[in-house]
Design an enzyme around this catalytic site. Structure first.
Site, PDB file in Angstrom:
ATOM      1  N   ASP A  30      12.456 -38.408  17.103  1.00  7.65           N
ATOM      2  CA  ASP A  30      12.044 -39.797  16.851  1.00  7.65           C
ATOM      3  C   ASP A  30      13.167 -40.794  17.124  1.00  7.65           C
ATOM      4  OD1 ASP A  30       9.503 -38.861  15.794  1.00  7.65           O
ATOM      5  OD2 ASP A  30      10.616 -38.306  13.983  1.00  7.65           O
ATOM      6  N   HIS A  83       5.754 -40.001  21.648  1.00  4.03           N
ATOM      7  CA  HIS A  83       6.612 -41.127  21.973  1.00  4.03           C
ATOM      8  C   HIS A  83       5.756 -42.352  22.245  1.00  4.03           C
ATOM      9  CE1 HIS A  83       6.174 -38.604  25.654  1.00  4.03           C
ATOM     10  NE2 HIS A  83       5.854 -39.748  26.224  1.00  4.03           N
TER      11      HIS A  83
END
Length: 437
Positions: A13, A41
């Site tokens: 992340d 993403h």
């Protein structure tokens, strides 16, 4: 020509999607080399938010080949859903290629993943429940289904017969669930195979063909270094190898093909799921980072755990991946904080250590040793050149570069492409003449 690997230098992340999207402008081929739909993403283009799990970020560039490599595990339902979403948004998907030898997540993988996680109770790992671990387990046990198997009914039936009997027995006997019908599963996955067939290629051959033609190849990792199966915070890890070395195995190339490795790290640290996290914050600071940084998982929607930047795991990521330079993201999230802390070492059982301990129980006992830096308390969101940044923000970046002993090439100040400062071309620029003291 330059062939580049982009990896996450923390627990995932980190903003790899944006950085990969940025670098894809210079790439002819973008390769996703590991992981599955457990990674996600988010890319923002002209105000349009696109959330992807399997499709490489380079799909937004019509002249770029996007290859999902042999080291990935593919859930055809999710992949086709992403393709449909891209088509609806007017994005050309003709450049997408899928490795024939990538393994396929089957319905029993998802069911078993969720059932096993429930059974663990307080010992749960924090999986996404998407079937990734069981898919990789079947791959290792040589009983997996590959993409190429979806293209032939008899081959799929032969490959599926034994594993499905075994999984149905587990589902019924151990977990009290209904069995799956073989004919229904075969019909469903043959239909997926028919739609995916135009995109299926020999992964290694495709990459080496591009290399022979002097094309720029970008290898895109999912998750992050500390989630690596061999080098992460085991057992709170993923089932593949997000580190840079995983690019060679997952794409079918030798290490001499790689010219450069770029790491991506947030200006602070986050983690999703279970496992030790020495710099984790609670209270208002945790809430501030989470809310200001939008720290909710793309895949699960789970709230991420937030903490100060951890330079110990940062140095470890530099070593394990052989990083040439770093992209620091979400610097703007720190804009309103008056004092910033950076972990420079740990205290473990009364002793100072500056390395990442391989034992997860020892790591859980580590207490962060901090250095405090002044915050800049003004907005950086509109900065487009290095000299536009407040001096205290520059000092913070220099401190991180010195601590990790790696130069910073890119600074990201928001989700949009234009909210980026490129200190030096991370692909074609000099390897060590970037932002450092």
């Amino acid at each position: 020509m330059a062939n580049v690997v982009v990896i996450g230098a923390q627990w995932g992340d980190e903003g790899k999607g944006k950085i990969t999207d940025l670098l894809s402008r210079s790439a002819d081929v973008v390769v996703r080399y590991q992981g599955g739909v457990n990674a996600g993403h988010t890319i923002v283009v002209d105000g349009q938010v696109l959330k992807l799990h399997l499709i490489p970020s380079g799909i937004l560039y019509p002249d770029t080949i996007c290859l999902i490599g042999s080291g990935t595990v593919v859930d055809p339902r999710v992949m086709l859903g992403e393709l449909d979403m891209l088509i609806e948004n007017g994005i050309d998907i003709s450049g997408l290629q899928l490795a024939s030898t990538a393994h396929v997540t089957m319905p029993y993988h998802r069911l078993l993943d969720q059932a096993m996680e429930r059974q663990r109770g307080e010992r749960r790992i924090g999986t996404t429940g998407r079937g990734i671990g069981p898919t990789y387990a079947d791959k290792s046990q040589r009983s997996g289904i590959r993409v190429i198997d979806l293209l032939d009914e008899q081959r799929l039936r032969d490959r599926l017969e034994g594993p499905l009997q075994e999984k149905n027995q587990l589902l019924q006997t151990i977990y009290g669930m209904d069995p799956l019908n073989a004919d229904e599963v075969i019909a469903e996955y043959l239909a997926y195979g028919k739609r995916l067939a135009p995109h299926v290629v020999d992964c290694s051959r495709a990459i080496h063909g591009a290399a022979r033609n002097r094309k720029n190849i970008l290898f895109e990792g999912a998750q992050g270094t500390l989630l690596d199966l061999d080098h992460g915070t085991y057992p709170y890890v993923t089932s593949s190898n997000p580190v840079s070395g995983g690019a060679c195995i997952g794409a079918g190339v030798g290490p001499t093909l790689i010219d450069r490795v770029i790491g991506v790290a947030k200006a602070y640290t986050t983690r999703v799921g279970e496992g030790p996290f020495p710099t984790e914050l609670d209270g208002s600071l945790n809430d501030h980072l989470c809310d200001r940084g939008g720290e909710f998982g793309t895949t699960t929607g789970r709230r991420r755990r937030c903490g100060w930047f951890d330079g110990v795991i940062g140095r470890y990521a530099v070593e394990v991946n052989g990083l040439d330079c770093l992209a620091v993201t979400k610097l703007d999230v720190l804009d309103e904080i008056d004092a910033l802390q950076v972990c420079v070492a740990y205290e473990l059982d009364g002793e100072r250590i500056e390395h990442f301990p391989s034992c997860s129980e020892a790591f859980a006992r580590c207490k962060p040793i901090y250095e405090t830096l002044p915050g800049w308390q003004c907005s950086t969101a509109d900065c487009r050149r290095l000299e536009d940044l407040p001096e205290k923000a520059m000092a913070y970046l220099r401190f991180l570069a010195d601590l990790m002993e790696v130069p910073i090439a890119i600074v990201s100040l928001g989700a949009s492409r234009d909210q980026t400062i490129v200190v030096e071309d991370p692909i074609h620029g000099p390897k060590r003449a970037l932002l450092s003291a």
